[in-house]
Scaffold this motif. Structure first.
Motif, PDB file in Angstrom:
ATOM      1  N   GLY A   1       6.185  10.074  12.550  1.00 14.43           N
ATOM      2  CA  GLY A   1       4.957   9.836  11.794  1.00 14.43           C
ATOM      3  C   GLY A   1       4.101   8.765  12.430  1.00 14.43           C
ATOM      4  N   LYS A   2       4.739   7.718  12.944  1.00  5.53           N
ATOM      5  CA  LYS A   2       3.984   6.647  13.579  1.00  5.53           C
ATOM      6  C   LYS A   2       3.374   7.110  14.900  1.00  5.53           C
ATOM      7  N   ILE A   3       4.138   7.909  15.657  1.00  4.26           N
ATOM      8  CA  ILE A   3       3.620   8.415  16.935  1.00  4.26           C
ATOM      9  C   ILE A   3       2.404   9.307  16.709  1.00  4.26           C
ATOM     10  N   LYS A   4       2.463  10.121  15.639  1.00  2.00           N
ATOM     11  CA  LYS A   4       1.367  11.051  15.337  1.00  2.00           C
ATOM     12  C   LYS A   4       0.297  10.431  14.427  1.00  2.00           C
ATOM     13  N   THR A   5       0.515   9.172  14.043  1.00  2.52           N
ATOM     14  CA  THR A   5      -0.364   8.500  13.074  1.00  2.52           C
ATOM     15  C   THR A   5      -0.494   9.353  11.809  1.00  2.52           C
ATOM     16  N   ASP A   6       0.630   9.875  11.361  1.00  7.88           N
ATOM     17  CA  ASP A   6       0.691  10.702  10.154  1.00  7.88           C
ATOM     18  C   ASP A   6       1.191   9.810   9.012  1.00  7.88           C
ATOM     19  N   HIS A   7       0.249   9.241   8.244  1.00  8.32           N
ATOM     20  CA  HIS A   7       0.622   8.272   7.223  1.00  8.32           C
ATOM     21  C   HIS A   7       1.418   8.893   6.087  1.00  8.32           C
ATOM     22  N   ALA A   8       1.166  10.160   5.793  1.00  5.97           N
ATOM     23  CA  ALA A   8       1.942  10.836   4.745  1.00  5.97           C
ATOM     24  C   ALA A   8       3.409  10.954   5.164  1.00  5.97           C
ATOM     25  N   LEU A   9       3.648  11.299   6.439  1.00  9.49           N
ATOM     26  CA  LEU A   9       5.016  11.416   6.933  1.00  9.49           C
ATOM     27  C   LEU A   9       5.694  10.049   6.986  1.00  9.49           C
ATOM     28  N   ILE A  10       4.937   9.026   7.367  1.00  8.97           N
ATOM     29  CA  ILE A  10       5.492   7.661   7.383  1.00  8.97           C
ATOM     30  C   ILE A  10       5.958   7.275   5.982  1.00  8.97           C
ATOM     31  N   GLU A  11       5.109   7.548   4.982  1.00  9.65           N
ATOM     32  CA  GLU A  11       5.456   7.202   3.599  1.00  9.65           C
ATOM     33  C   GLU A  11       6.673   7.993   3.134  1.00  9.65           C
ATOM     34  N   ARG A  12       6.702   9.277   3.467  1.00  9.46           N
ATOM     35  CA  ARG A  12       7.824  10.126   3.043  1.00  9.46           C
ATOM     36  C   ARG A  12       9.121   9.721   3.729  1.00  9.46           C
ATOM     37  N   SER A  13       9.018   9.157   4.941  1.00  4.25           N
ATOM     38  CA  SER A  13      10.224   8.778   5.691  1.00  4.25           C
ATOM     39  C   SER A  13      11.000   7.650   5.012  1.00  4.25           C
ATOM     40  N   GLY A  14      10.340   6.873   4.165  1.00  4.74           N
ATOM     41  CA  GLY A  14      11.017   5.769   3.488  1.00  4.74           C
ATOM     42  C   GLY A  14      10.981   4.454   4.243  1.00  4.74           C
ATOM     43  N   LEU A  15      10.417   4.432   5.451  1.00  5.73           N
ATOM     44  CA  LEU A  15      10.360   3.194   6.233  1.00  5.73           C
ATOM     45  C   LEU A  15       9.599   2.068   5.519  1.00  5.73           C
ATOM     46  N   PRO A  16       8.432   2.368   4.906  1.00  5.77           N
ATOM     47  CA  PRO A  16       7.714   1.281   4.229  1.00  5.77           C
ATOM     48  C   PRO A  16       8.542   0.606   3.131  1.00  5.77           C
ATOM     49  N   ALA A  17       9.376   1.365   2.437  1.00  6.73           N
ATOM     50  CA  ALA A  17      10.208   0.782   1.378  1.00  6.73           C
ATOM     51  C   ALA A  17      11.223  -0.194   1.967  1.00  6.73           C
ATOM     52  N   LEU A  18      11.796   0.155   3.133  1.00 10.74           N
ATOM     53  CA  LEU A  18      12.745  -0.747   3.793  1.00 10.74           C
ATOM     54  C   LEU A  18      12.044  -2.026   4.245  1.00 10.74           C
ATOM     55  N   GLU A  19      10.861  -1.858   4.834  1.00 13.23           N
ATOM     56  CA  GLU A  19      10.121  -3.030   5.300  1.00 13.23           C
ATOM     57  C   GLU A  19       9.780  -3.956   4.133  1.00 13.23           C
ATOM     58  N   ALA A  20       9.401  -3.375   2.988  1.00  8.48           N
ATOM     59  CA  ALA A  20       9.074  -4.193   1.813  1.00  8.48           C
ATOM     60  C   ALA A  20      10.314  -4.894   1.287  1.00  8.48           C
ATOM     61  N   LYS A  21      11.443  -4.204   1.305  1.00  6.42           N
ATOM     62  CA  LYS A  21      12.690  -4.797   0.810  1.00  6.42           C
ATOM     63  C   LYS A  21      13.117  -5.963   1.689  1.00  6.42           C
ATOM     64  N   LEU A  22      13.012  -5.787   3.000  1.00  3.57           N
ATOM     65  CA  LEU A  22      13.319  -6.888   3.920  1.00  3.57           C
ATOM     66  C   LEU A  22      12.408  -8.080   3.634  1.00  3.57           C
ATOM     67  N   SER A  23      11.138  -7.779   3.393  1.00  4.98           N
ATOM     68  CA  SER A  23      10.173  -8.843   3.104  1.00  4.98           C
ATOM     69  C   SER A  23      10.554  -9.596   1.838  1.00  4.98           C
ATOM     70  N   ASP A  24      10.945  -8.859   0.808  1.00  2.00           N
ATOM     71  CA  ASP A  24      11.248  -9.468  -0.490  1.00  2.00           C
ATOM     72  C   ASP A  24      12.553 -10.244  -0.471  1.00  2.00           C
ATOM     73  N   ASP A  25      13.516  -9.796   0.339  1.00  3.43           N
ATOM     74  CA  ASP A  25      14.857 -10.383   0.300  1.00  3.43           C
ATOM     75  C   ASP A  25      15.030 -11.568   1.241  1.00  3.43           C
ATOM     76  N   ILE A  26      14.663 -11.403   2.497  1.00  5.72           N
ATOM     77  CA  ILE A  26      15.088 -12.414   3.469  1.00  5.72           C
ATOM     78  C   ILE A  26      14.031 -13.450   3.812  1.00  5.72           C
TER      79      ILE A  26
END
Length: 657
Positions: free
Chosen positions: A335-360
């Motif tokens: 999704g990132k290579i294709k700049t496909d924001h819908a695929l990026i969101e569906r992949s779950g990566l943003p949720a992991l990045e937010a969790k890392l931000s909130d926790d550590i």
């Protein structure tokens, strides 16, 4: 650096949440450094600095500048750790940079970090260094041992080829593989390493460091990519040092396999001991959820299937459901290579990045803030107390001189005589104080002897000599018990010594307060219990590691010896850190009283000098009062500055949006 042309060729992705929060964290850290620099410059310009405090401030600034936030990825082979790193860090290159395609897997622990004192490069530690008793940490200080390969940042193809070094293997004789502690013929899990010609396939490198100018790495992030169970078992330093020092550990599973037996071994023996029962800083990544993206099922059914597997994973591992993040690193990268924001969101990566931000990030920021308040807060308070004392003294002198307006020379002479008597009494107290300082120095020397690296080395040597069964698991158990019993006893004795020192200093403080009116202050508190807890935790981690299946199947002279060397090395580091902290505290605990003692003597001398000048020439009285009034105004301004600085240091952390 990456050329401007190359940057223009790549569409820039939106800054992810983790990167944004990491940038905020760095800016906050830089502001702290600016405040400390401002304070140091201010005290120097007003003649309030001391050499010891200057050194402490320089060390604090250096620690803040070199602060790193480490995220470690732990998993069995083929769970997608490296693909996750590609998705987070290297999507801008429009291809995989770290080798993560089928059949390729990380063979040696790999660190991604940035050090601006070095050029972009890949540093590789030869596997043959395992034959020595030297740890990876010690080898970091020996650059000549590493193989260094420059990175061509303008060529993704060349970069990918260079990074392929991390998965290189080579055939060696069975005897050499066993000598290196990498193979045992009677272990089924190692059968795949045996070639048809009888040779054994082993990694070429023991450890890799990628020095790469990625924005997040520049902001102080370090990523540690670990190999599977075999490497965790044969390189004890990973389990006993590198992983425990990480601020976050991502345990990566694959949705298509679920939690396997070897996954549970990694979890039970290498991840759980790191955090005890605390979930903070420990996340489970359920990767490859795209295997559940069944085209014959609707989105609701797919989401329900992912939710069920997430819940089952949490139940199996005994963690909260909110600690398990389901995602697809491969689809996130695509999704990132294709700049496909819908695929990026569906992949779950943003949720992991937010969790890392909130926790550590908030947890790390709070730790740094506490250290700054501990290290510099007492200094600023001491400076503030010194200004208060000067202000009170100047005010007293003004009132004293104003009262002399109607007095004759005889009365002034009587006042001078009385002040000389006070100064004589104070000088006698200072003589007694010097004797007490000598006693205090003896107590401090005993404290530092308990915590000396030399004393620990003697303990470690005695432990080795006393091992009843040399380099066997049974012998290791006895050695560990002997080592930690001795180390914990030394730490306990040292902690009691700190209490005696604090009581002695408190008595000194009280004497000067009651007899000479110096400000009432409390000695800086200090405890060795955190270091004792680290030793206890290390012992527990070592026990868990020693009892792990990997230790059982690789029981041999090499692995057990390597384990003990690593264990001793980490315990030695704890003693070294405790010694440095105790040494700094022993200086800091006396700094406030030493400053007040010197300041009080200066103020008494100034007061006596003022009275003598007035006695010699009464016409100077109004001029002396005017000078003191000007000095008082200056001190009041200083008081406002230092209070504002103290407010900045103690202000609450900003609330993240």
């Amino acid at each position: 650096m990456i050329s401007a042309q190359r940057q223009k060729e790549r569409p820039r992705l939106a800054v992810n949440e983790f990167s944004r929060r990491l940038g905020d964290y760095k800016r906050w850290r830089d502001e702290l450094i600016e405040i400390i620099n401002e304070y140091q410059t201010w005290v120097e310009s007003h003649g309030l600095a001391s050499g010891e405090e200057d050194l402490q401030l320089y060390e604090l600034i250096d620690a803040l500048r070199s602060d790193k936030l480490t995220v470690a990825l732990v998993a069995e082979f083929s769970r997608g750790k490296t693909e996750l790193i590609n998705a987070i860090f290297f999507a801008d290159y429009r291809q995989r940079l770290l080798p993560s395609e089928a059949g390729r897997t990380t063979m040696c622990p790999t660190e991604l970090r940035w050090d601006d004192h070095e050029a972009p490069c890949l540093k590789l530690l030869p596997i043959e260094t395992r034959e020595t008793a030297t740890t990876i940490s010690e080898y970091r200080r020996a650059p000549e041992v590493w193989t260094v390969m420059p990175l061509d940042l303008d060529s993704p193809r060349n970069l990918a080829e260079t990074f392929r070094q991390t998965v290189r293997t080579k055939p060696v004789s069975r005897q050499q593989a066993e000598t290196l502690g990498l193979y045992r013929h009677d272990v089924e899990a190692m059968a795949h390493m045996l070639n048809s010609d009888g040779s054994v396939e082993i990694p070429v490198w023991r450890h890799a460091i990628i020095n790469f100018p990625h924005p997040m790495l520049k902001q102080g992030l370090v990523v540690l990519d670990t190999p599977g169970l075999n490497a965790l078992g044969t390189e004890p330093e990973l389990t006993l040092s590198m992983l425990p020092n990480a601020q976050a550990v991502l345990f990566v599973l694959a949705a298509d396999t679920g939690v396997t037996k070897t996954d549970m071994e990694v979890w039970d023996h290498h991840v759980c001991p790191l955090r005890g029962n605390r979930d903070k800083g420990r996340l489970v990544v359920l990767n490859k959820i795209d295997y559940l993206w069944d085209e014959l099922s609707d989105d609701t059914a797919i989401a329900a299937a992912i939710a069920r597997q997430t819940q089952e994973t949490a139940r199996t591992l005994g963690v909260g459901k909110n600690q398990v993040l389901a995602l697809s690193a491969q689809k996130g990268l695509l999704g990132k290579i294709k700049t496909d924001h819908a695929l990026i969101e569906r992949s779950g990566l943003p949720a992991l990045e937010a969790k890392l931000s909130d926790d550590i990030i908030p947890a790390r920021r709070e730790l740094l803030r506490e250290r700054v308040i501990h290290d510099i807060g007492s200094m600023v308070e001491t400076t503030s107390a010194m200004i208060e004392a000067r202000l009170a003294a100047v005010t007293g002198q003004i009132e004293e001189l104003q009262a002399l307006g109607s007095e004759n020379n005889e009365a002034i002479q009587e006042l001078v005589t009385r002040l000389r008597d006070e100064k004589h009494a104070y000088d006698q107290t200072l003589t007694s104080f010097q004797n007490t300082r000598a006693v205090l120095s003896d107590h401090i020397r005993v404290l530092l002897d308990y915590l000396s690296v030399e004393a620990f080395d003697d303990l470690a040597d005695r432990t080795r000599e006393g091992m009843s069964e040399s380099w066997t698991t049974s012998g290791l158990r006895e050695a560990m018990k002997s080592l930690f019993d001795g180390a914990l006893d030394a730490m306990e004795r040292a902690n009691k010594q700190t209490q005696q020192i604090r009581s002695l200093v408190q008595a000194i403080y009280n004497k000067f307060h009651s007899e000479h009116g110096l400000a009432k202050i409390k000695p800086v508190n200090f405890s060795l219990l955190p270091y004792r807890s680290q030793l206890q935790k290390l012992y527990e981690e070592a026990e868990a590691f020693r009892n792990s299946p990997m230790m059982v199947i690789t029981e041999q002279h090499f692995v057990v010896q390597k384990f003990f060397v690593t264990l001793v090395g980490r315990a030695r580091e704890i003693f070294s850190e405790a010694n440095a902290a105790a040494r700094a505290w022993s200086k800091a605990i006396m700094a406030p009283i030493l400053s007040q003692v010197r300041e009080h003597k200066i103020l008494m001398d100034q007061r006596l000098e003022n009275l003598k000048k007035v006695h010699e020439n009464f016409d100077n009285l109004s001029d002396r009062i005017a000078e003191l009034e000007s000095g008082r105004q200056n001190l009041e301004n200083q008081q406002l500055v230092i209070r504002n600085m103290l407010r900045k240091i103690n202000k609450p952390l900003p609330v993240d949006p």
